[in-house]
Motif scaffolding. Structure first.
Motif, mmCIF file in Angstrom:
data_model
loop_
_atom_site.group_PDB
_atom_site.id
_atom_site.type_symbol
_atom_site.label_atom_id
_atom_site.label_comp_id
_atom_site.label_asym_id
_atom_site.label_seq_id
_atom_site.Cartn_x
_atom_site.Cartn_y
_atom_site.Cartn_z
ATOM 1 N N UNK A 45 0.832 -1.205 0.000
ATOM 2 C CA UNK A 45 0.000 0.000 0.000
ATOM 3 C C UNK A 45 0.871 1.261 0.000
ATOM 4 N N UNK A 46 1.939 1.252 0.786
ATOM 5 C CA UNK A 46 2.869 2.389 0.805
ATOM 6 C C UNK A 46 3.508 2.574 -0.558
ATOM 7 N N UNK A 47 3.876 1.473 -1.199
ATOM 8 C CA UNK A 47 4.497 1.545 -2.525
ATOM 9 C C UNK A 47 3.528 2.120 -3.558
ATOM 10 N N UNK A 48 2.260 1.681 -3.517
ATOM 11 C CA UNK A 48 1.297 2.133 -4.517
ATOM 12 C C UNK A 48 0.865 3.579 -4.291
ATOM 13 N N UNK A 49 0.590 3.943 -3.044
ATOM 14 C CA UNK A 49 0.000 5.252 -2.764
ATOM 15 C C UNK A 49 1.013 6.385 -2.722
ATOM 16 N N UNK A 50 2.271 6.056 -2.379
ATOM 17 C CA UNK A 50 3.223 7.142 -2.169
ATOM 18 C C UNK A 50 4.497 7.009 -2.989
ATOM 19 N N UNK A 51 5.146 5.844 -2.914
ATOM 20 C CA UNK A 51 6.469 5.725 -3.545
ATOM 21 C C UNK A 51 6.381 5.880 -5.055
ATOM 22 N N UNK A 80 11.824 13.746 -0.245
ATOM 23 C CA UNK A 80 10.599 13.018 0.079
ATOM 24 C C UNK A 80 10.675 11.586 -0.433
ATOM 25 N N UNK A 81 11.175 11.409 -1.670
ATOM 26 C CA UNK A 81 11.284 10.071 -2.230
ATOM 27 C C UNK A 81 12.246 9.209 -1.412
ATOM 28 N N UNK A 82 13.363 9.793 -0.996
ATOM 29 C CA UNK A 82 14.319 9.037 -0.183
ATOM 30 C C UNK A 82 13.717 8.615 1.152
ATOM 31 N N UNK A 83 12.964 9.523 1.788
ATOM 32 C CA UNK A 83 12.315 9.192 3.068
ATOM 33 C C UNK A 83 11.302 8.066 2.896
ATOM 34 N N UNK A 84 10.514 8.133 1.814
ATOM 35 C CA UNK A 84 9.533 7.078 1.554
ATOM 36 C C UNK A 84 10.214 5.737 1.279
ATOM 37 N N UNK A 85 11.348 5.761 0.593
ATOM 38 C CA UNK A 85 12.073 4.511 0.336
ATOM 39 C C UNK A 85 12.614 3.908 1.629
ATOM 40 N N UNK A 86 13.054 4.763 2.531
ATOM 41 C CA UNK A 86 13.518 4.274 3.837
ATOM 42 C C UNK A 86 12.372 3.577 4.571
ATOM 43 N N UNK A 87 11.202 4.233 4.587
ATOM 44 C CA UNK A 87 10.045 3.623 5.252
ATOM 45 C C UNK A 87 9.641 2.320 4.583
ATOM 46 N N UNK A 88 9.711 2.275 3.234
ATOM 47 C CA UNK A 88 9.336 1.072 2.502
ATOM 48 C C UNK A 88 10.266 -0.093 2.837
ATOM 49 N N UNK A 89 11.568 0.181 2.862
ATOM 50 C CA UNK A 89 12.539 -0.876 3.178
ATOM 51 C C UNK A 89 12.333 -1.393 4.599
ATOM 52 N N UNK A 126 19.239 7.071 8.263
ATOM 53 C CA UNK A 126 18.902 7.189 6.840
ATOM 54 C C UNK A 126 18.646 8.622 6.424
ATOM 55 N N UNK A 127 17.939 9.378 7.254
ATOM 56 C CA UNK A 127 17.689 10.786 6.938
ATOM 57 C C UNK A 127 18.972 11.589 6.939
ATOM 58 N N UNK A 128 19.893 11.265 7.854
ATOM 59 C CA UNK A 128 21.175 11.980 7.871
ATOM 60 C C UNK A 128 21.942 11.747 6.580
ATOM 61 N N UNK A 129 22.013 10.494 6.145
ATOM 62 C CA UNK A 129 22.697 10.200 4.887
ATOM 63 C C UNK A 129 21.985 10.838 3.703
ATOM 64 N N UNK A 130 20.641 10.852 3.757
ATOM 65 C CA UNK A 130 19.865 11.447 2.671
ATOM 66 C C UNK A 130 20.133 12.946 2.555
ATOM 67 N N UNK A 131 20.131 13.652 3.676
ATOM 68 C CA UNK A 131 20.402 15.090 3.644
ATOM 69 C C UNK A 131 21.836 15.367 3.196
ATOM 70 N N UNK A 132 22.776 14.485 3.605
ATOM 71 C CA UNK A 132 24.155 14.695 3.172
ATOM 72 C C UNK A 132 24.293 14.492 1.663
#
Length: 473
Positions: A45-51, A80-89, A126-132
């Motif tokens: 559902x997360x993959x379909x609705x957001x990612x 936003x895409x990186x954050x959603x991928x972190x949540x998906x994984x 993950x967010x720290x690496x994403x922002x970097x």
């Protein structure tokens, strides 16, 4: 043709065609998983609705519109895409490792708070690496500052944190679970709640809250482990005139009749000398310990007096007082159709007995040698069925149990005292004499046998049990 030579048009067509197809496929997969109740439906559902929609927007900005990746909007969408991928994984890993964990496995034993803390740490990293990576942010200083702050807070709250850590380790080890009975820190009771800070125990007189740090730092006993019979012991006293073997037989007989006795287990009793005996009661669980012991001692009082044994050095019985037998005949006399001569016969040969509430007055399948006429109290009649009992009738004062003694047949039912019960015990020889002088009594007893046989058969039929298998005919 020049239009199609531009690379962006192919990206636009691919996004316009591919994204709807992917969404349709994911919708069908999600529907199938939802109908099955599968935990994998959440990450899908997360993959379909957001990612997928956010990924399509990112591809549209970067590849179709050829937007500069250094601009703000592509970076915002990438974040936003990186954050959603972190949540998906993380959601996928949670489904794979914990959602279908077998009972007793290490995944099932890990407390939920451990999983949540690990997820939080991974999201922060993950967010720290994403922002970097996206914003070229220097997160090293932030991590160092957070580390120093954590050390300061940990030193200031080391006692409280120590208790929390002890609680978390206790939850991870799981030496007990909800419903187990513990003997810990001088408290004995049933565990009703366990959290990261304390264990809540129902002692029967209130809720005792024991900090997990106390449990982890001391020894305690889990009375519910291992699973099986729990033995409750007691010491009782008789007089030295009472034969030890008769007393031991009585102690075991009463103990084996307890309703909470563990299946397949027998009670044991030992003579300690000087009129003292120890008895061990095997029961189904520690929650029945006090109840079983109280019921056992109450039933033993009645049983000892029926046998003429002096429990606690006292063999007196109130029902043996003068005049009690005559009063009992006033209740059961009409049933026996007694004349003057028959009355004297019954008075000279019969006796009164008392039973405690719940005691078995007469078991099914035995050949009785006397009939018990109810003087005071009530008797529940039941038939044994597959390890249990089905109650089908109640006998009141004036009625009787054990009437198959007259026909020399085994009993059809089990008679249980519904309350404190007094019965007049008439021997078979006396009953035979009464029947010879009162033929109507024999007819009434025969009709009573047939009625109880019919009621028992109907009760078994309603329970779906074949009557012939229990020897009713």
């Amino acid at each position: 043709m020049d239009l199609f030579q531009e690379g962006w048009i192919w990206w636009a067509i691919a996004i316009a065609v591919g994204v709807p197809i992917i969404l349709v496929i994911l919708t069908e997969v999600l529907g199938a998983l939802t109908r099955r109740g599968s935990p994998a439906a959440k990450p899908v559902r997360l993959l379909r609705n957001w990612v997928v929609p956010v990924a399509a927007l990112f591809a549209l900005l970067v590849f179709a519109f050829r937007a500069d990746v250094e601009n703000a909007w592509p970076r915002v969408v990438a974040t936003v895409l990186g954050f959603l991928l972190i949540l998906l994984v993380l959601s996928a890993f949670n489904v794979a490792l914990f959602s279908n964990a077998k009972e007793g496995s290490w995944q099932e034993r890990i407390p939920t708070i451990f999983v949540e803390l690990a997820r939080l740490v991974l999201v922060v990293v993950g967010l720290a690496l994403l922002f970097q990576w996206v914003w070229n942010a220097d997160v090293g200083g932030l991590i160092a500052a957070l580390g120093v702050t954590s050390i300061v807070i940990g030193l200031a709250l080391q006692n409280a944190v120590g208790g929390v850590i002890s609680g978390l380790l206790l939850l991870f080890e799981q030496p007990f679970k909800i419903g187990d009975y513990l003997d810990a820190a001088g408290v004995q009771g049933r565990v009703i709640e366990v959290n990261w800070r304390a264990c809540h125990i129902d002692t029967g007189s209130g809720i005792q809250i024991i900090p997990n740090s106390t449990l982890s730092g001391a020894s305690f006993t889990n009375l519910s482990q291992p699973v099986g019979a729990v033995h409750v012991g007691s010491t009782v006293a008789f007089t030295t005139d009472d034969p030890p073997h008769e007393v031991i037989a009585l102690l075991i007989e009463v103990a084996d009749s307890l309703p909470m006795r563990a299946d397949g287990e027998r009670a044991s009793a030992d003579y300690l000398g000087a009129g003292k005996y120890s008895v061990s009661l095997p029961i189904n669980g520690p929650q029945f310990g006090q109840q079983a012991l109280s019921l056992y001692l109450a039933w033993l009082w009645y049983a000892a007096r029926r046998r003429g044994l002096a429990l606690d050095g006292d063999a007196t019985d109130p029902i043996a007082e003068p005049g009690r037998l005559e009063k009992a005949l006033e209740v059961v006399g009409p049933t026996l159709h007694l004349g003057a001569a028959e009355r004297e016969l019954v008075l000279s040969t019969s006796r009164l007995e008392r039973y405690g509430m719940g005691e078995i007055v007469q078991s099914e399948g035995v050949l009785p040698h006397d009939i018990r006429f109810i003087v005071d109290g009530h008797v529940r009649l039941a038939v044994d069925a597959g390890g249990g009992r089905i109650e089908f009738a109640t006998a009141e004062p004036g009625d009787y149990v054990g009437q198959t003694a007259l026909t020399r047949e085994k009993t059809l039912t089990t008679a249980i005292a519904a309350d404190v019960l007094t019965v007049l015990v008439v021997p078979l020889e006396t009953l035979d004499e009464l029947v010879r002088t009162r033929p109507l009594l024999a007819d009434e007893i025969g009709q009573s046998i047939e009625l109880k046989r019919k009621l028992a058969a109907e009760a078994l039929a309603e329970a779906g049990i074949v009557r012939g298998t229990l020897g009713l005919y």
